[in-house]
Design an enzyme around this catalytic site. Sequence first.
Site, PDB file in Angstrom:
ATOM      1  N   HIS A  36       0.829  -1.214   0.000  1.00 20.54           N
ATOM      2  CA  HIS A  36       0.000   0.000   0.000  1.00 20.54           C
ATOM      3  C   HIS A  36       0.862   1.263   0.000  1.00 20.54           C
ATOM      4  O   HIS A  36       0.584   2.212  -0.720  1.00 20.54           O
ATOM      5  CB  HIS A  36      -0.972  -0.009   1.182  1.00 20.54           C
ATOM      6  N   LYS A 103      -9.562  -7.225   8.327  1.00 19.94           N
ATOM      7  CA  LYS A 103     -10.286  -7.320   9.590  1.00 19.94           C
ATOM      8  C   LYS A 103     -10.256  -5.995  10.322  1.00 19.94           C
ATOM      9  O   LYS A 103      -9.366  -5.174  10.105  1.00 19.94           O
ATOM     10  CB  LYS A 103      -9.732  -8.440  10.459  1.00 19.94           C
TER      11      LYS A 103
END
Lengths: 191, 292
Positions: A36, A103
């Site tokens: 990322h 999550k």
Amino acid sequence: MIALEFPFTEEKVRALKVGDEVALSGRVFTGRDAVHKYLHEGGKLPEGVSFQDGIIYHCGPVVLKDENGEWKVTAAGPTTSIREEPYQWQIIRDFGVRGVIGKGGMGPKTLEACREHGCVYLHGIGGAAQVLAECVTRVINVHMLEEFGSPEAIWELEVKDFPVVVTMDSHGNSLHADVFKSSSEALAARV
Amino acid sequence: MNALTESLIELIRRTSAEIPDDVQRAILTALENEKKGTIAESALKIIERNIELAKQKSQPICQDTGSILFYIDCPVGLDQIEFADAARAAVKQATKVGYLRQNSVDSLTGKNDGTNLGPGAPAFHFHQHRGDKISVRLVLKGGGCENVGAQYSLPNTKLNANRDLDGCRKVILDAIVQAQGKGCGPGILGICIGGDRATGYNHSKEQLLRMLDDTNPNPELAALEADIVKTANELGIGPMGFGGNTTLLGAKIGAANRVPASYFVSVSYMCWAYRRQGCELNQNGEIQNWLY
């Protein structure tokens, strides 16, 4: 359980709502902190890799080579997604991502990008590395293994009936925001 | 490879692949307590299946095999350098065979050499005693839950928390609300009241070595532990933060002396994948019995 199968089109993704339980099948790409940051800073995806109508899985799997030299995923649960909050919106926008598996949920920037570009956040069961590894039927390829190391590399995986829950949809709803609000109110009444 | 290294590889394997009985019982109770047909119940069912599968396949319960924390109670005279060398050899081998993920990164260069060895990794905590037993406890603490640990300095104006047990209660409950979803709940808290910043966190982690169903010998702390669990489970955060009835499986609180100027409350959050195991070793380094 709703079956969601490759290709993950905008139409399929827009039909999903917070609280839906989904069984996902098709190709997903793992990508976590290093990937990322790299893409955010203008890094290019390796030749032949496209996230268009694809799914990014926040996961650093345990992958071993078997006796035939084939990669085998032996543990593959989601990692905490909020660390990618500064970058995720941009990657959804620029790379055409339709789903993010992770999550813990993500924040308002990601929620807005999901709404604007047609993407959903799919919550895996954190820690359930074995159940989820059983759903990985094949390692298609691995990218940037040298640069990022095994947990941070881009693993291209084929999954079958991978169980997730929609906790952020493309209509501006977030289960995480709702539970945070209600639990904060419940706490305020108890201190 | 010597017997001690082999024993420690087995300790690592068992810690990584098998959840202790007390934790599994608590998870089963949590499953019974969730409403049928909810996503909270689905999450706990997957968790339960995962526990069975990991044990059966002898593979990591969670792919994040965590920080590797050894706690060794040993007789005076044990060669700690030799012990640590054997443990490092065990970690390297356990990583090679996949009981541990390649999980240790050079903080400056970002390189992961795939061995799980390096400065501070694994971590050793030796405690000497006058007996002749060697017991080794191992905790594998994943990053997701470690990231949501918190240390509060009291008084805390925002939370209206003063330097008393009620103030401790307020900051502990705040930590639970802040951790929701991210720490893979239902969780277990290890807490230390007092100490300095380093010893406080260390002591909070040592609380995680206690059995879930034990009773704190200090009645005030025992009452606070029970209150924290009860109140947390009324907040509706639930498994994975999906909403539901079980947010915490346990809270274990210890206290350490502090200096008059400081009052820290250190909270270590452990995820449901509560990997802790321990064994007693004989003089040859062979496993005699398991501790959990």
